[in-house]
Each structure stands twice: as C-alpha cells, then as structure tokens.
Design a protein around this motif. Structure first.
Motif, PDB file in Angstrom:
ATOM      1  N   GLN A   1      69.657  48.439  13.948  1.00 33.20           N
ATOM      2  CA  GLN A   1      71.114  48.437  14.056  1.00 33.20           C
ATOM      3  C   GLN A   1      71.564  47.541  15.198  1.00 33.20           C
ATOM      4  OE1 GLN A   1      72.430  52.795  12.689  1.00 33.20           O
ATOM      5  NE2 GLN A   1      71.609  52.759  14.735  1.00 33.20           N
TER       6      GLN A   1
ATOM      7  N   TRP B   1      75.401  46.435  17.158  1.00 30.28           N
ATOM      8  CA  TRP B   1      76.856  46.619  17.274  1.00 30.28           C
ATOM      9  C   TRP B   1      77.397  45.334  17.873  1.00 30.28           C
ATOM     10  CZ3 TRP B   1      79.238  51.659  16.599  1.00 30.28           C
ATOM     11  CH2 TRP B   1      80.626  51.647  16.760  1.00 30.28           C
TER      12      TRP B   1
ATOM     13  N   PHE C   1      77.227  46.703  12.752  1.00 22.49           N
ATOM     14  CA  PHE C   1      78.481  47.374  13.076  1.00 22.49           C
ATOM     15  C   PHE C   1      79.339  46.308  13.741  1.00 22.49           C
ATOM     16  CE2 PHE C   1      75.450  50.618  12.417  1.00 22.49           C
ATOM     17  CZ  PHE C   1      76.146  51.729  11.966  1.00 22.49           C
TER      18      PHE C   1
ATOM     19  N   TRP D   1      80.813  55.142  14.977  1.00 20.14           N
ATOM     20  CA  TRP D   1      79.847  55.700  15.925  1.00 20.14           C
ATOM     21  C   TRP D   1      79.102  56.881  15.307  1.00 20.14           C
ATOM     22  CZ3 TRP D   1      77.253  54.133  19.839  1.00 20.14           C
ATOM     23  CH2 TRP D   1      76.591  55.049  20.661  1.00 20.14           C
TER      24      TRP D   1
ATOM     25  N   TRP E   1      76.449  55.369  13.355  1.00 21.86           N
ATOM     26  CA  TRP E   1      75.475  54.739  14.255  1.00 21.86           C
ATOM     27  C   TRP E   1      74.480  55.770  14.790  1.00 21.86           C
ATOM     28  CZ3 TRP E   1      74.436  49.856  16.378  1.00 21.86           C
ATOM     29  CH2 TRP E   1      73.658  49.837  17.534  1.00 21.86           C
TER      30      TRP E   1
ATOM     31  N   SER F   1      69.421  56.843  22.248  1.00 22.47           N
ATOM     32  CA  SER F   1      69.828  55.546  21.738  1.00 22.47           C
ATOM     33  C   SER F   1      69.576  54.500  22.813  1.00 22.47           C
ATOM     34  CB  SER F   1      71.312  55.576  21.371  1.00 22.47           C
ATOM     35  OG  SER F   1      71.748  54.316  20.983  1.00 22.47           O
TER      36      SER F   1
ATOM     37  N   ARG G   1      70.483  51.017  24.446  1.00 23.64           N
ATOM     38  CA  ARG G   1      71.627  50.135  24.475  1.00 23.64           C
ATOM     39  C   ARG G   1      71.353  49.021  25.475  1.00 23.64           C
ATOM     40  NH1 ARG G   1      74.408  55.066  25.551  1.00 23.64           N
ATOM     41  NH2 ARG G   1      74.512  56.114  23.576  1.00 23.64           N
TER      42      ARG G   1
END
Length: 143
Positions: free
Chosen positions: A16, A18, A49, A107, A110, A134, A136
């Motif tokens: 994934q 974003w 996303f 979200w 996600w 998660s 990031r």
C-alpha cells in the motif's frame, strides 16, 4: 500561467502507498502524474490511496485521458480520496477505482490492509492480531 502538479508519497505499508496530489491537472501535467503512478507500480505497490482533494482539474483534459492516468493491471486498486466530482471520474468506469469522500473512510480500508492473495471481490475480514502496526515514512516528493 504554467500548470504544475505535485505528487508526494506520505506513507507506505507493504503493498500500500498513500499519495497526496496537489496542483492543477492539465494536458501538460498528465504525463508527470501518470509517470509517478507507474513508478510506484514498478516499486511493487498494488493498493494506491490517492488524495486528490486539493487537485484542480482543467476542463480541457478529456475524460478518456483522465482514465488513462491509472496504470493497467487487474491486481491494482486506486482509492481516490476527496471530492472527485471535479475530476470528472464516476464510479463504474473502472472497477479498480474506489471513491472515498474523505480521508477517514480511506483510512479504515488502509488499516485493514490489502486483501489476501487469491481472493477476489471485497476484502476478507482480518483480525487485529494479524496486523499489529503500520510502517510510515516520508519518501520525498516528485514535481
């Protein structure tokens, strides 16, 4: 005035990514945005996303060109976040496009993670124990 578009990767988690897109989507900026999305596919991302809430759409961009922004591939999913009505994309044009009115609904998807391989259709239910955190990171920007 020359149109510009800015693409920023805000977070990644497995397959994934974003992405925030801002600026003006015009004939001159379509190739840059398409190239950025193709680059992310080349890096192995399959769930995109894409926050387009601050992206302005020039009316000289044909609707077909907007649909061609998104790289081909049945395994790819593009979650468009924000008021996409300005982009002249409608649900049903491409099954890979999922529309979210705001970041909170995106979200929710996600954090549930990508669907397990081999499943078709909507996401299978996953327990919280399967996914505990998660990752990031900020990976800079492409202009």
């Amino acid at each position: 005035m020359r149109a510009t578009v800015r693409v920023r990767v805000l977070a990644t988690d497995g397959p994934q990514v974003w992405i925030a897109v801002s600026g003006r989507l015009a004939r001159s900026t379509l190739p840059a945005l398409a190239h950025s999305l193709r680059d992310r596919v080349g890096e192995g991302f399959t769930a995109f996303f894409v926050d387009v809430s601050t992206l302005a759409d020039d009316r000289d961009v044909p609707a077909e060109a907007l649909r061609e922004l998104f790289p081909g591939g049945a395994r790819l999913t593009f979650h468009l976040i924000g008021p996409t009505g300005g982009l002249r994309l409608q649900p049903g044009h491409d099954r890979r496009l999922v529309f979210h009115p705001d970041p909170s609904s995106a979200w929710t998807v996600w954090v549930s993670g990508p669907p397990p391989r081999g499943t078709s259709g909507r996401r299978a239910a996953r327990t919280a124990a399967v996914r505990t955190r998660s990752r990031r990171s900020s990976l800079g920007s492409i202009t």
